[in-house]
Design an enzyme around this catalytic site. Structure first.
Site, PDB file in Angstrom:
ATOM      1  N   CYS A 123      21.083 -15.596   8.627  1.00 32.21           N
ATOM      2  CA  CYS A 123      21.319 -15.012   7.307  1.00 32.21           C
ATOM      3  C   CYS A 123      22.589 -14.164   7.371  1.00 32.21           C
ATOM      4  CB  CYS A 123      20.103 -14.170   6.908  1.00 32.21           C
ATOM      5  SG  CYS A 123      20.117 -13.694   5.166  1.00 32.21           S
ATOM      6  N   CYS A 164      20.017 -15.010   0.231  1.00 29.40           N
ATOM      7  CA  CYS A 164      19.438 -14.164   1.281  1.00 29.40           C
ATOM      8  C   CYS A 164      18.164 -14.843   1.754  1.00 29.40           C
ATOM      9  CB  CYS A 164      19.137 -12.758   0.778  1.00 29.40           C
ATOM     10  SG  CYS A 164      18.371 -11.792   2.104  1.00 29.40           S
ATOM     11  N   GLN A 172       2.657  -4.538  -1.379  1.00 29.09           N
ATOM     12  CA  GLN A 172       3.189  -5.021  -0.105  1.00 29.09           C
ATOM     13  C   GLN A 172       4.221  -6.119  -0.353  1.00 29.09           C
ATOM     14  OE1 GLN A 172       2.947  -3.998   2.901  1.00 29.09           O
ATOM     15  NE2 GLN A 172       1.134  -2.708   2.956  1.00 29.09           N
ATOM     16  N   CYS A 227       2.409   1.960   8.299  1.00 29.55           N
ATOM     17  CA  CYS A 227       3.662   1.218   8.391  1.00 29.55           C
ATOM     18  C   CYS A 227       4.629   1.946   9.330  1.00 29.55           C
ATOM     19  CB  CYS A 227       4.288   1.025   7.013  1.00 29.55           C
ATOM     20  SG  CYS A 227       4.513   2.565   6.114  1.00 29.55           S
TER      21      CYS A 227
HETATM   22  C1  LIG Z   1       1.899   2.182   1.606  1.00 30.52           C
HETATM   23  S1  LIG Z   1       1.443   2.331  -0.089  1.00 30.52           S
HETATM   24  C2  LIG Z   1      -0.169   1.634  -0.048  1.00 30.52           C
HETATM   25  C3  LIG Z   1      -0.722   1.166  -1.359  1.00 30.52           C
HETATM   26  C4  LIG Z   1      -1.953   0.261  -1.298  1.00 30.52           C
HETATM   27  N1  LIG Z   1      -2.945   0.738  -0.374  1.00 30.52           N
HETATM   28  C5  LIG Z   1      -1.555  -1.169  -1.011  1.00 30.52           C
HETATM   29  O1  LIG Z   1      -1.887  -1.681   0.066  1.00 30.52           O
HETATM   30  O2  LIG Z   1      -0.899  -1.798  -1.857  1.00 30.52           O
HETATM   31  C6  LIG Z   1       1.229   4.049  -0.227  1.00 30.52           C
HETATM   32  C7  LIG Z   1       0.746   4.545  -1.567  1.00 30.52           C
HETATM   33  O3  LIG Z   1       0.513   5.946  -1.487  1.00 30.52           O
HETATM   34  C8  LIG Z   1       0.891   6.555  -2.698  1.00 30.52           C
HETATM   35  N2  LIG Z   1       1.077   7.994  -2.407  1.00 30.52           N
HETATM   36  C9  LIG Z   1       2.159   8.614  -1.895  1.00 30.52           C
HETATM   37  N3  LIG Z   1       1.901   9.917  -1.705  1.00 30.52           N
HETATM   38  C10 LIG Z   1       0.627  10.150  -2.088  1.00 30.52           C
HETATM   39  C11 LIG Z   1      -0.227  11.292  -2.105  1.00 30.52           C
HETATM   40  N4  LIG Z   1       0.206  12.481  -1.707  1.00 30.52           N
HETATM   41  N5  LIG Z   1      -1.483  11.139  -2.536  1.00 30.52           N
HETATM   42  C12 LIG Z   1      -1.941   9.937  -2.953  1.00 30.52           C
HETATM   43  N6  LIG Z   1      -1.187   8.825  -2.959  1.00 30.52           N
HETATM   44  C13 LIG Z   1       0.079   8.911  -2.526  1.00 30.52           C
HETATM   45  C14 LIG Z   1       2.105   5.773  -3.121  1.00 30.52           C
HETATM   46  O4  LIG Z   1       2.359   5.900  -4.496  1.00 30.52           O
HETATM   47  C15 LIG Z   1       1.723   4.340  -2.708  1.00 30.52           C
HETATM   48  O5  LIG Z   1       1.073   3.674  -3.754  1.00 30.52           O
END
Ligand SMILES: C[S@@+](CC[C@H](N)C(=O)[O-])C[C@H]1O[C@@H](n2cnc3c(N)ncnc32)[C@H](O)[C@@H]1O
Length: 448
Positions: free
Chosen positions: A82, A171, A279, A404
């Site tokens: 790429c 891409c 995701q 992650c």
């Molecule tokens: C890695 S994502 C995971 C979302 C979901 N579990 C998924 O697999 O699609 C992290 C999530 O945490 C939320 N977030 C960030 N800070 C937060 C907080 N202090 N309290 C609650 N949620 C939060 C974000 O908006 C986001 O939707």
């Protein structure tokens, strides 16, 4: 890793260029070199490469740089697949490593983080789950507008260069459909002579374009981010949403196409607002959630807390095997999506709340009672010590931690272990081939 013991390091200057040999890979994916006792972390270089590196950050004990020329590639380097405008894709910094080597490195990085940062031991590190697709796996890509010879271009910032955009035609991280959507927005910008925004002069219009795709539905959503300016109407059939005001009567504002993106995942029909997290690798998200489901060990009666629940994905996939699920998420639009998703799929044993994990866990316990299983899936920064303390107050039998970033998982897991949990199993899942990013699921159980 910094300077070698007993060796006097020669400090470097920012902007200086030097030839170095890359010895290994550092956490985060950069190549590690040594020059006169100083460790240099070089972006864009892989072990075995000899490169000309430009120093971008000079500290007393180490330096950071970027490869400006590969003088002699490593013998086992894989040819870049790429490339944009002669530049290796900035979104695929590990494309020069064989896929087997990428997997081994990622697994090692998860283990190292848990052992070294977390001081953790005795857990089972399961085999890394390889990605189904090594290329064309991303359902979301973000591009920047730039200009070349007075024409708008649309692509990525060159590595380490905020001021240089490389034009992208294809891409290989994105699908053919997504690439075609991006190209049609660029063609529109060219044919209508809509200028790119220039941060230095603060003139121009077009800033960014986000292309999101429903992998299973074939739906494409593009979001155009602009300055406050008038501009002609972009192609509406691309579900174009505009951020930034048209500033006039003849230009578009707001959402022109469909507002929500539809996707199918783990047998569920989902919809998401463009500001909600999802995701970026749909195929591998299914694998990730399957591991989380297995670790949760549900028998049909448990109360599950799904913290950081986004549009409800993990909780909804677990709901059939749980007694009840309670989701908490900070973005209200995502919670509204999650509620609609529950309804659309006929899932009645889930309740969803908008709020922060920092302040929302205690009220959740008061409302729901203590959970049997807590699932957490925080952003890269992980959990604060205070949030971990709130989780511990749940006194759940099991904590399933979807991470992650193993360097933030490690201290969080260590705090839980300190409080009486045991880290039992960890499974890395490769969601992001050709990059150093790694996702993993960890299972912590109360007691030994
Ligand atoms: C890695 S994502 C995971 C979302 C979901 N579990 C998924 O697999 O699609 C992290 C999530 O945490 C939320 N977030 C960030 N800070 C937060 C907080 N202090 N309290 C609650 N949620 C939060 C974000 O908006 C986001 O939707």
């Amino acid at each position: 890793m910094t300077q070698a013991a007993g060796e006097k390091a020669t400090a470097r200057r920012r902007g200086e260029e030097l030839e170095v040999e890359i010895e290994s890979l550092a956490f985060g994916g950069r190549g590690v070199a040594r020059a006169e006792g100083l460790v240099i972390f070089v972006a864009g270089a892989l072990p075995g490469d000899r490169v000309r590196a430009e120093i971008t950050k000079a500290k007393k004990r180490f330096a950071e740089g970027r490869a400006v020329e590969i003088l002699r590639p490593a013998e086992d380097r894989v040819a870049d697949a790429c490339v944009h405008d002669g530049e290796p894709c900035p979104g695929a910094p590990w494309q020069g490593l064989s896929y087997e080597r990428q997997l081994a490195q990622k697994s090692e990085q998860v283990e190292e983080a848990l052992r070294r940062i977390g001081g953790l031991d005795g857990f089972e590190l399961e085999e890394i789950e390889p990605a189904v697709e090594r290329w064309r796996y991303r359902n979301k890509l973000e591009y920047s507008f730039g200009e070349r010879d007075g024409e708008p271009i649309l692509g990525f910032h060159a590595r380490g260069r905020w001021d240089l955009v490389v034009d992208v035609d294809d891409c290989k991280l994105g699908s053919e459909r997504g690439n075609a959507a991006r190209n049609s927005v660029r063609d529109w910008a060219r044919s209508e002579s809509v200028p790119a925004y220039d941060a230095r002069s603060r003139r121009g219009v077009l800033r960014n374009l986000v292309v999101r795709e429903g992998w299973r539905t074939g739906q494409i959503q593009t979001r155009l981010v602009t300055s406050v300016a008038r501009f002609p109407k972009p192609p509406v059939d691309l579900h174009t949403a505009i951020e930034g005001d048209s500033g006039g009567t003849d230009g578009p504002t707001g959402v022109l196409g469909e507002e929500r993106l539809r996707e199918e995942l783990c047998g569920l029909r989902l919809e998401m607002s463009h500001g909600a997290f999802f995701q970026t690798n749909t195929e591998m998200a299914e694998r990730l959630y399957a591991v989380a489901g297995e670790y949760a060990g549900l028998s049909g009666s448990e109360r599950v807390f799904d913290l950081y629940c986004g549009i409800g994905t993990i909780g909804l996939t677990m709901a059939k095997r749980a007694g009840e699920v309670w989701g908490l998420e900070i973005v209200p639009e995502a919670i509204a999506d999650a509620e609609r998703n529950a309804e659309r799929n006929g899932i009645e044993n889930i309740r969803l709340f908008a709020g922060s994990a920092r302040t929302g866990v205690r009220p959740l316990i008061e409302e729901a009672g203590k959970p049997d299983v807590v699932v957490v899936d925080p952003p890269r920064a992980g959990l604060s010590q205070k949030i971990v303390r709130r989780l511990l107050e749940c006194e759940a039998k099991r904590i399933v931690y979807v991470s992650c970033n193993p360097t933030t998982l490690a201290p969080n897991a260590a705090q839980m272990v300190e409080a009486g949990y045991t880290l039992k199993r960890v499974k890395p899942v490769d969601m992001f081939p050709q990059t150093p990013h790694i996702e993993c699921v960890a299972l912590l159980e109360k007691g030994a």
